[in-house]
Design an enzyme around this catalytic site. Structure first.
Site: not given
Length: 417
Positions: A180-181
């Site tokens: 994701e991040m």
């Protein structure tokens, strides 16, 4: 008391509960009651361009931005007031909400400055994304559809499998998720400490020797997400008017005489319903949706039209190694293949659907339920084959579309230098 008088007394109470769509200020100046859904909480600090440190300091110097907010929910959603989550543990202030707004849209929380919370939960796409799966840094694809991030104030456990026990826990999870991040909590905190505008805000909002912590990041983002709620829909106005259909003109005259305030609000309700009418198809769909035969309300129930529970609908169960959903968290056999019920509110804005994004339209969703789901060992007993005509299927879709209300306008671009 005559039967119609009993009905009338209940109607008066419900109509008065609608309330005005305006904030109110507490006399003591320490707390303030606000109506969620108003743009004033999400429109950002006045001005244009990147937020300069002087702008932030000036805004933070206003004591009103640090008052604890007591909240009320918009009409329709307001029936769920008793379900509000997290405010005792994480009181909201305007300054905390604004800090959370900035963090929600800031890609600097990710490892390569490319992904923010809004990347997968964007206001322009129903606070989700129109991709089948969430897409993180370097174009990496997850295995689940991005769940919506609105009306979270009525929800405790988060994610499709409920693995996060609170909105605060959910808010920081993606930061350290490698697809994701792709960041670490430690690096994200270090980055924020190095941005003067953020350092000043964390100090003003949280205080303490070291205010910039990953826990405080979660508290701020969760505060912002809790004020993103759906406004009244055509369904809400129509539903609120239903009891009045039982009253004669004489009864309404009595209402006007006995409770002028309630009658005035009834008149406003009629006006609102006329401005956002339900079609004949949607009204038929509503009847089907809540009928015992179709029984969508077995799971899509309550103010947010979601029961906050987990169900196996047979989605994705035909593959060799299916996503087992809630079972991976609880290890309880009854949770095998079960996923959290999403809200119907504003669902028309957030296609595709289901935890795996496999159903592209609301029409496909209705078809899935009509066929009785996909057989598997954990299929919910609430999922049964339905003998629906083409018209009835279309009516159900039309009803779901009428459960759409306005989102508050949100400033997306104005972030600290």
């Amino acid at each position: 008391m005559k039967p119609w008088k009993i009905v009338l007394s209940l109607i008066v109470a419900s109509v008065l509960a609608i309330g005005d769509q305006q904030p109110s200020h507490a006399a003591d100046g320490k707390t303030e009651t606000v109506l969620l859904g108003l743009t004033e909480l999400t429109s950002g600090i006045p001005g244009k361009g990147p937020l300069k440190l002087d702008d932030l300091k000036h805004w933070l110097s206003n004591e009103a931005n640090h008052r604890v907010l007591e909240v009320t929910l918009p009409f329709g959603l307001s029936a769920g007031a008793s379900q509000i989550q997290g405010l005792k543990e994480n009181p909201m202030t305007r300054a905390k909400i604004e800090l959370g707004r900035q963090l929600y849209f800031d890609t600097r929380l990710s490892a390569d400055n490319s992904v923010s919370c809004a990347t997968c939960h964007h206001p322009d796409e129903g606070y989700a994304r129109h991709t089948q799966f969430g897409i993180g840094i370097k174009g990496q694809e997850g295995g689940r559809n991005s769940p919506v991030s609105y009306n979270r104030i009525l929800s405790a456990a988060q994610f499709w499998d409920g693995r996060a026990g609170s909105l605060e826990e959910q808010a920081i999870g993606p930061i350290a998720n490698p697809i994701e991040m792709g960041n670490t909590h430690e690096q994200a905190v270090k980055t924020l400490r190095g941005i003067p505008g953020y350092a000043a805000q964390f100090a003003a909002v949280f205080g303490g020797k070291e205010p910039v912590t990953i826990q405080n990041v979660g508290q701020a983002i969760a505060s912002f997400e809790r004020v993103v709620v759906t406004g009244p829909s055509a369904f809400d106005y129509s539903e609120a008017l239903t009891p009045f259909a039982k009253l004669s003109q004489e009864d309404l005259d009595d209402l006007k005489e006995d409770s002028p305030e309630a009658f005035a609000r009834y008149q406003q309700l009629k006006k609102n319903a006329a401005q956002k009418p339900m079609s004949a198809s949607a009204l038929r769909g509503q009847k089907l949706f809540f009928s015992e035969a179709v029984n969508c309300a077995a799971c899509h129930v309550g103010a947010n039209l979601a029961d906050e529970k987990y169900h196996n609908l047979g989605i994705g169960m035909e593959v060799k190694e299916p996503d087992v959903g809630r079972f991976a968290i609880t290890k309880d056999p009854k949770d095998w293949g079960a996923f959290k019920t999403p809200t119907i509110r504003n669902a028309a804005l957030s296609a595709p659907y289901m935890h795996d994004g496999s159903l592209k339209t609301l029409e496909e969703v209705v078809e899935h339920y009509a066929k009785g789901g996909t057989p598997n060992k954990g299929l919910s007993d609430k999922v049964k084959k339905l003998a629906l005509t083409a018209e009835q299927k279309a009516d159900l879709v039309e009803f779901m579309k009428t459960c759409t209300g306005a989102f508050p306008k949100v400033e997306q671009a104005r972030l600290p230098e």
